[in-house]
Scaffold this motif. Structure first.
Motif, PDB file in Angstrom:
ATOM      1  N   MET A   1      -7.611  -1.961  -2.939  1.00 19.71           N
ATOM      2  CA  MET A   1      -8.314  -3.196  -2.573  1.00 19.71           C
ATOM      3  C   MET A   1      -7.655  -3.851  -1.361  1.00 19.71           C
ATOM      4  N   ILE A   2      -6.330  -3.875  -1.359  1.00 22.81           N
ATOM      5  CA  ILE A   2      -5.604  -4.467  -0.232  1.00 22.81           C
ATOM      6  C   ILE A   2      -5.873  -3.688   1.050  1.00 22.81           C
ATOM      7  N   ALA A   3      -5.890  -2.355   0.936  1.00 17.94           N
ATOM      8  CA  ALA A   3      -6.103  -1.516   2.121  1.00 17.94           C
ATOM      9  C   ALA A   3      -7.425  -1.851   2.806  1.00 17.94           C
ATOM     10  N   THR A   4      -8.443  -2.158   2.009  1.00 20.80           N
ATOM     11  CA  THR A   4      -9.756  -2.470   2.603  1.00 20.80           C
ATOM     12  C   THR A   4      -9.723  -3.745   3.435  1.00 20.80           C
ATOM     13  N   MET A   5      -8.710  -4.596   3.189  1.00 21.69           N
ATOM     14  CA  MET A   5      -8.607  -5.860   3.936  1.00 21.69           C
ATOM     15  C   MET A   5      -7.779  -5.731   5.208  1.00 21.69           C
ATOM     16  N   LEU A   6      -7.171  -4.570   5.403  1.00 17.31           N
ATOM     17  CA  LEU A   6      -6.350  -4.366   6.595  1.00 17.31           C
ATOM     18  C   LEU A   6      -7.235  -3.933   7.764  1.00 17.31           C
ATOM     19  N   ASP A   7      -7.333  -4.779   8.773  1.00 19.68           N
ATOM     20  CA  ASP A   7      -8.131  -4.442   9.948  1.00 19.68           C
ATOM     21  C   ASP A   7      -7.418  -3.391  10.784  1.00 19.68           C
ATOM     22  N   PRO A   8      -8.175  -2.515  11.434  1.00 15.08           N
ATOM     23  CA  PRO A   8      -7.539  -1.516  12.314  1.00 15.08           C
ATOM     24  C   PRO A   8      -6.851  -2.183  13.501  1.00 15.08           C
ATOM     25  N   GLU A   9      -5.775  -1.577  13.941  1.00 18.96           N
ATOM     26  CA  GLU A   9      -5.075  -2.088  15.126  1.00 18.96           C
ATOM     27  C   GLU A   9      -5.924  -1.782  16.368  1.00 18.96           C
TER      28      GLU A   9
ATOM     29  N   ARG B   1     -13.448   3.612  -8.466  1.00 15.71           N
ATOM     30  CA  ARG B   1     -12.991   2.340  -9.028  1.00 15.71           C
ATOM     31  C   ARG B   1     -13.408   1.154  -8.171  1.00 15.71           C
ATOM     32  N   LEU B   2     -13.507   1.368  -6.852  1.00 13.63           N
ATOM     33  CA  LEU B   2     -13.856   0.261  -5.950  1.00 13.63           C
ATOM     34  C   LEU B   2     -15.292  -0.221  -6.138  1.00 13.63           C
ATOM     35  N   LEU B   3     -16.122   0.602  -6.830  1.00 16.23           N
ATOM     36  CA  LEU B   3     -17.468   0.135  -7.176  1.00 16.23           C
ATOM     37  C   LEU B   3     -17.396  -1.074  -8.097  1.00 16.23           C
ATOM     38  N   TYR B   4     -16.338  -1.110  -8.926  1.00 21.93           N
ATOM     39  CA  TYR B   4     -16.203  -2.177  -9.909  1.00 21.93           C
ATOM     40  C   TYR B   4     -15.336  -3.311  -9.374  1.00 21.93           C
ATOM     41  N   THR B   5     -15.529  -3.604  -8.131  1.00 20.67           N
ATOM     42  CA  THR B   5     -14.945  -4.754  -7.446  1.00 20.67           C
ATOM     43  C   THR B   5     -16.039  -5.300  -6.532  1.00 20.67           C
ATOM     44  N   PRO B   6     -15.902  -6.514  -6.006  1.00 18.59           N
ATOM     45  CA  PRO B   6     -16.923  -7.038  -5.083  1.00 18.59           C
ATOM     46  C   PRO B   6     -16.795  -6.458  -3.671  1.00 18.59           C
ATOM     47  N   ILE B   7     -15.834  -5.567  -3.443  1.00 14.93           N
ATOM     48  CA  ILE B   7     -15.453  -5.219  -2.071  1.00 14.93           C
ATOM     49  C   ILE B   7     -16.521  -4.450  -1.315  1.00 14.93           C
ATOM     50  N   LEU B   8     -17.094  -3.395  -1.915  1.00 15.87           N
ATOM     51  CA  LEU B   8     -18.081  -2.588  -1.186  1.00 15.87           C
ATOM     52  C   LEU B   8     -19.306  -3.423  -0.831  1.00 15.87           C
ATOM     53  N   HIS B   9     -19.790  -4.199  -1.781  1.00 17.61           N
ATOM     54  CA  HIS B   9     -20.938  -5.078  -1.510  1.00 17.61           C
ATOM     55  C   HIS B   9     -20.624  -6.029  -0.360  1.00 17.61           C
ATOM     56  N   SER B  10     -19.437  -6.633  -0.396  1.00 19.61           N
ATOM     57  CA  SER B  10     -19.040  -7.597   0.634  1.00 19.61           C
ATOM     58  C   SER B  10     -18.892  -6.931   2.005  1.00 19.61           C
ATOM     59  N   LYS B  11     -18.271  -5.754   2.027  1.00 19.21           N
ATOM     60  CA  LYS B  11     -18.057  -5.072   3.306  1.00 19.21           C
ATOM     61  C   LYS B  11     -19.377  -4.570   3.905  1.00 19.21           C
TER      62      LYS B  11
ATOM     63  N   VAL C   1       0.836  -1.207   0.000  1.00 16.63           N
ATOM     64  CA  VAL C   1       0.000   0.000   0.000  1.00 16.63           C
ATOM     65  C   VAL C   1       0.871   1.257   0.000  1.00 16.63           C
ATOM     66  N   LYS C   2       1.970   1.215   0.736  1.00 22.31           N
ATOM     67  CA  LYS C   2       2.879   2.367   0.785  1.00 22.31           C
ATOM     68  C   LYS C   2       3.616   2.565  -0.537  1.00 22.31           C
ATOM     69  N   GLN C   3       4.001   1.459  -1.165  1.00 21.97           N
ATOM     70  CA  GLN C   3       4.803   1.540  -2.388  1.00 21.97           C
ATOM     71  C   GLN C   3       3.970   1.875  -3.631  1.00 21.97           C
ATOM     72  N   HIS C   4       2.708   1.447  -3.644  1.00 18.56           N
ATOM     73  CA  HIS C   4       1.858   1.648  -4.830  1.00 18.56           C
ATOM     74  C   HIS C   4       0.530   2.303  -4.435  1.00 18.56           C
ATOM     75  N   PRO C   5       0.567   3.440  -3.768  1.00 25.03           N
ATOM     76  CA  PRO C   5      -0.633   4.006  -3.142  1.00 25.03           C
ATOM     77  C   PRO C   5      -1.772   4.347  -4.094  1.00 25.03           C
ATOM     78  N   LYS C   6      -1.455   4.658  -5.353  1.00 22.53           N
ATOM     79  CA  LYS C   6      -2.499   5.110  -6.272  1.00 22.53           C
ATOM     80  C   LYS C   6      -3.120   3.983  -7.090  1.00 22.53           C
ATOM     81  N   THR C   7      -2.566   2.788  -6.995  1.00 25.25           N
ATOM     82  CA  THR C   7      -3.095   1.678  -7.786  1.00 25.25           C
ATOM     83  C   THR C   7      -4.389   1.145  -7.175  1.00 25.25           C
ATOM     84  N   LEU C   8      -5.221   0.576  -8.036  1.00 20.32           N
ATOM     85  CA  LEU C   8      -6.460  -0.045  -7.549  1.00 20.32           C
ATOM     86  C   LEU C   8      -6.140  -1.228  -6.652  1.00 20.32           C
ATOM     87  N   THR C   9      -5.087  -1.962  -6.978  1.00 21.61           N
ATOM     88  CA  THR C   9      -4.694  -3.116  -6.160  1.00 21.61           C
ATOM     89  C   THR C   9      -4.409  -2.682  -4.724  1.00 21.61           C
ATOM     90  N   ALA C  10      -3.693  -1.568  -4.569  1.00 19.72           N
ATOM     91  CA  ALA C  10      -3.387  -1.068  -3.222  1.00 19.72           C
ATOM     92  C   ALA C  10      -4.665  -0.678  -2.490  1.00 19.72           C
TER      93      ALA C  10
END
Length: 478
Positions: free
Chosen positions: A188-196, A231-241, A177-186
């Motif tokens: 998507m990954i960020a949404t999977m990181l639970d808060p500490e 862009r995250l609309l065009y992934t399953p992530i928002l629906h799943s979350k 996430v730090k190295q590729h902050p603007k990519t869609l992949t980053a």
């Protein structure tokens, strides 16, 4: 009711369609070269949206395994899938640069994947390859853990190895996430990181607060989701979350669900299209929900976002119909006092709903010509005969005005409950109880407060009344 459901589903379709097919000025030209592809077979390029895929383009494979997707309007950025014959598929990223090439082999898409012209796909496949490698490491450890679960030493050793892999994955995610902050992949990954979650505070009894972790997680559930990124609309992530937040992090009561949805809606205002999706999808979901009582959530959404003219995607005619449906449903929500009715019995004597004295009253709207009523009515009658008559009274409203066939049906089928009808169509029961089709069953307590509405079927009555009785016992104890 069916008419409004159809209307809402159409609105939802057009909301998705307007988002999915909104194009830009640039063309797309995406080339695939796939070893092992079947010549002249159709391959489909589909985008992800909510929990479904929508086909955007089709192409045929040539003898060299080459297929090209091209179009005059730019595709929406997001997570896509290439659908191959024999139920095979693999995912790819459509980013701003929509002129790129992917080469791979049907024997192992990820292993042989080569990317030319798309940095976002390069980092996406690096991420996928890393996950696959870690899953291969973790898989045998999980199997071993099951086999030695009664051996403490072996369990600890294997658990330590699993924890090490988990830490490596988490560290990889954070660095990615730090190295590729603007990519869609980053994103998507960020949404999977639970808060500490910090240490739980100590209560006055000297013990840690056992509910703190859950409350903290719920309060920070959306911290890593970027609602401004369309862009995250065009992934399953928002629906799943959203599903996870409502199903797992929210008490299953209409008021709690409505409040939880308000939290999501307010966050979604960061992007106009995300706001549209959240409000439209949840309005449709709760209007058509099979869970009893959740029609209150539909009414809440309509009152808060449609009646206040925030639903900019709905035209005036559609808006009137949606608002009218919510207005009709509101007096019939669980917890409301049922509208009173005075109707005629077969001798033309007045019978008033609120004069019925019983711990519970079922008002049952039915029609002697209705095929579904002919199935439900005998089941309801049989159930009622098994109960104590003074505990449950059935106020059975014949919805037709023709007395002769109504009386004949009552006599032939020995319907010995309270039979009434509205011969002059003066009571307004259809509008008061939103009777669009039959049968409809509504249950109320001794004060005529609604405790169950139209979502309940006659074969569910035993379980429902058992629940009501148990709840009364609990309430008395409390």
């Amino acid at each position: 009711m069916k008419t409004l459901k159809h209307l809402l589903s159409l609105i939802l379709f057009f909301v998705f369609a307007n988002i999915a097919f909104a194009g830009g000025d640039n063309a797309y030209n995406i080339i695939f070269k796939i070893k092992g592809a079947i010549k002249d077979s159709n391959y489909y390029l589909a985008n992800s949206f909510a929990d479904k895929h929508y086909i955007q383009d089709t192409a045929k494979v040539d003898a060299n395994g080459l297929l090209i997707f091209t179009g005059k309007e730019k595709l929406e950025e997001g997570l896509y899938v290439l659908i191959l014959p024999k139920k095979k598929s693999f995912e790819l990223i459509i980013d701003k640069t929509q002129n790129f090439k992917l080469e791979t082999d049907t024997t192992d898409f990820m292993k042989y994947m080569k990317v030319t012209g798309s940095d976002d796909n390069k980092v996406y496949y690096e991420y996928v390859s890393f996950l696959i490698a870690k899953q291969k490491e973790a898989g045998p450890l999980r199997e071993q853990l099951q086999r030695v679960k009664n051996n403490k030493d072996s369990t600890k050793m294997l658990s330590d190895k699993m924890n090490k892999i988990d830490k490596e994955v988490k560290s990889y995610f954070q660095n990615f996430v730090k190295q590729h902050p603007k990519t869609l992949t980053a994103k998507m990954i960020a949404t999977m990181l639970d808060p500490e979650i910090p240490a739980a505070p100590i209560l006055s009894n000297g013990r840690p607060d056992s509910t703190f972790a859950w409350r903290y997680m719920r309060a920070h559930f959306w911290d890593n989701y970027d609602f401004s990124d369309e862009r995250l609309l065009y992934t399953p992530i928002l629906h799943s979350k959203m599903k996870q937040f409502i199903d797992n992090m929210t008490y299953p009561f209409p008021d709690s669900v409505a409040a939880a949805l308000d939290i999501i809606v307010e966050k979604s205002r960061a992007n106009k299209e995300v706001f549209r999706y959240v409000v439209a999808s949840q309005t449709f979901a709760y209007e058509s929900s099979n869970l009893m009582g959740m029609d209150a959530v539909f009414v809440h959404l309509v009152e808060k976002y449609y009646m206040t003219k925030q639903a900019f995607w709905v035209d005036s005619a559609q808006l009137v119909k949606i608002n009218e449906h919510a207005i009709a449903l509101k007096p019939l929500l669980i917890g409301k006092y049922a509208p009173n009715l005075t109707l005629k019995d077969s001798s033309m004597h007045d019978v008033t709903l609120y004069d019925i004295k019983a711990p519970y009253t079922i008002i049952y709207f039915w029609d002697y010509n209705c095929s579904h009523c002919k199935k439900v009515t005998p089941v309801l009658l049989e159930w009622w005969h098994k109960t104590k008559f003074n505990a449950v009274k059935i106020f059975a409203v014949g919805t037709e005005t023709d007395a002769a066939p109504w009386k004949k049906y009552i006599i032939e089928n020995k319907l010995d409950w309270i039979n009434i009808y509205d011969p002059y169509a003066q009571s307004g029961f259809r509008s008061k109880y939103n009777i669009i089709s039959t049968p409809v069953m509504i249950i109320m307590d001794e004060n005529k407060k609604i405790v169950a509405n139209r979502r309940l079927e006659s074969d569910q009555l035993d379980g429902f009344f058992e629940h009501l009785i148990n709840q009364k016992v609990i309430d008395k104890k409390n």
